[in-house]
Design an enzyme around this catalytic site. Sequence first.
Site, PDB file in Angstrom:
ATOM      1  CG  ASP A 272      -9.961  15.352 -14.993  1.00 55.66           C
ATOM      2  OD1 ASP A 272      -9.300  14.751 -15.861  1.00 55.66           O
ATOM      3  OD2 ASP A 272     -10.898  14.823 -14.365  1.00 55.66           O
TER       4      ASP A 272
ATOM      5  NE  ARG B 167      -2.455   0.510   3.596  1.00 52.83           N
ATOM      6  CZ  ARG B 167      -1.702   0.980   4.599  1.00 52.83           C
ATOM      7  NH1 ARG B 167      -1.183   2.197   4.530  1.00 52.83           N
ATOM      8  NH2 ARG B 167      -1.452   0.232   5.662  1.00 52.83           N
TER       9      ARG B 167
ATOM     10  CE  LYS C  17     -13.087   7.275 -18.067  1.00 48.63           C
ATOM     11  NZ  LYS C  17     -12.765   7.295 -16.636  1.00 48.63           N
TER      12      LYS C  17
ATOM     13  CE1 TYR D  15     -17.867  10.413 -14.967  1.00 50.62           C
ATOM     14  CE2 TYR D  15     -16.371  10.632 -13.102  1.00 50.62           C
ATOM     15  CZ  TYR D  15     -17.238   9.875 -13.858  1.00 50.62           C
ATOM     16  OH  TYR D  15     -17.493   8.582 -13.495  1.00 50.62           O
TER      17      TYR D  15
END
Length: 387
Positions: A175, A51, A200, A103
Amino acid sequence: MDDEDYEFETRSIHAGQEPDEETGALMTPIYANSTYVQDGPGDHRGYEYSRTGNPTRTDLEANVASLEGGEYGRCFSSGMGSINTVLNLLEAGDHVVASEDVYGGTHRIFTQVYDKYDLEFDFVDMTDTDETAAAMKDSTELVWVETPTNPLLNIVDIDATTDIAHDNGALCVVDNTFATPYLQRPLELGADAVSHSLTKYMGGHSDVVGGALVTNDEELDEQFGFYQNSVGATPGPHDCFLVLRGTKTLPVRMDRHCENAAELAEWLEAHDDVSRVYYPGLESHPDHDLASEQMDDFGGMVSFEMDASLEETADVVSETNVFTLAESLGGVESLIEQPATMTHAAIPKEERLAAGLRDGLIRASIGIESVSDLKRDLEQAFEKSLN
């Protein structure tokens, strides 16, 4: 490799990655470890728990940072994980200014998750820098920019908006998911950090979910790293491996996405069943000149509007054969969707309509198939649904 000595296409393949010293393996291995042996208590070899850090993730973070022209990169289990990390920087009473057609998932986390923690959000038309400046307050700590916006493909002046944020003592985070660093590099235009949904275009094959933050600010990166580790929205090594595979072909894929999108946008603009096309590469786009200045090409996303009801629009997107009816974007295959009921359904209808997200709006992610097949597919969908 010294990134400054190489062009983007070369860095997309090599940055952050060296052949394995022990085996000579060319591709970054998938380090499927949760923990790492230590030579003594607290004496480890750079990794202690996955992690906190994983070698496969380290290579991806270096690769993404290089492509964005940044010094530091952090990767996450999703794009929303990266957005959440930025919001973790804020405190009760802080104010955020954001693009009005962000978004839907970004709008949701702002208004339905963090709003209850006494954070204030204002959504403005960021294509109007005067409106952005007027929205700033003494309590504004973050300006959140999408450009091109999702789904109306508006273009925000990154340089000017960053100046507005900095003049008011706020961070400006962009973004860059739609454009990718191949087409646009916000850090070069003054942004403090860049956010990505690696799901994406960066991944590019619709088979992985991930996110990233890139910055040149060491202190900001340390804060991102603290929340990355503390909150734990970190990607697994196989996910990182898949994104690394995707970034290697990002330049050639984006060239084809842009080529197909430009031709399809021109075809749609001339079509009798289409009332408006949203694509910054069209000269008719109100922000075409700005897009030409701050982008190297215009991207693979095309939105268009018909004088049709919500039901008629749903029929159109349901009748395609080459286009796949699905959320997400940026894969090699073409996707089509209805924002009002899919990606932006989380936005209340009144706000959605006020932001220009009308019932007749369709968003398409243009893939790398034959563009003639894409045209024929939309034509037959129009004929079945509208005529």
